[in-house]
Structure formats: C-alpha cells, structure tokens
Motif scaffolding. Structure first.
Motif: not given
Length: 101
Positions: A8, A42, A44, A64
């Motif tokens: 990540a 993507g 988070l 991500v």
C-alpha cells in the motif's frame, strides 16, 4: 523470510498556505476534493484536517498500491482542486507499506 505480496502507499504531511487568500481557496475546494478522493477505487483512507494554525492542514492518505496512488495523482492534477491549489506548499512524505504474508 516473508514474501512481500503487495505494498500500500501512504502519504502524510501538511498543506501549508502562505496567506489567508490561499487558505480561503483550500476551504472553498476541500470538501469536494475529499469526496472525490474517497470515492476512488483504490483509496483506503483520506483525511485533510485543519490545525490550530488557520494556514495549515494535516494530510493523511493511503491507497491500495502504487498504481492507485499514481491514478489519484493524475486525477488530482486535472481537477479543479489541483488547478486552484497548485501553488500552495505541500510538505509530504510518501511511504510504501508492505503487506507481509
């Protein structure tokens, strides 16, 4: 030894306005910028929070992987937020966060 399966990408730091006019630009565009970023596939985690200094915001984000982070950067540069805040100082650190299996 654990294999690194994916990484990540995290970004932390500060958005530092040079004056009250720049701070007004941030306040005017920030809510939409946060909304659009959190909606990215993507993303988070994405927070931009004011500090006790009215010219400074704390930024914390996590995506991500590098591809999602890079796609975010491309979108931001082409966005109203990106154009309006391009001259405002960013003091950021970008880190890969490995998920060890």
């Amino acid at each position: 030894m654990a294999m690194v399966e994916s990484s990540a990408i995290g970004l932390t730091g500060r958005l530092v306005c040079g004056n009250a006019d720049e701070a007004a630009v941030v306040r005017r565009h920030l809510d939409r910028h946060v909304e659009l970023t959190r909606a990215e596939g993507g993303c988070l985690h994405f927070d931009v929070e004011p500090t006790d200094d009215p010219l400074v915001w704390i930024v914390a984000e996590r995506f991500v992987d590098r591809a999602a982070f890079d796609a975010h950067q491309v979108r931001v540069r082409a966005s109203e937020w990106g154009r309006a805040t391009s001259g405002i100082k960013r003091d950021y650190v970008i880190d890969a966060i490995a998920d060890d299996l």
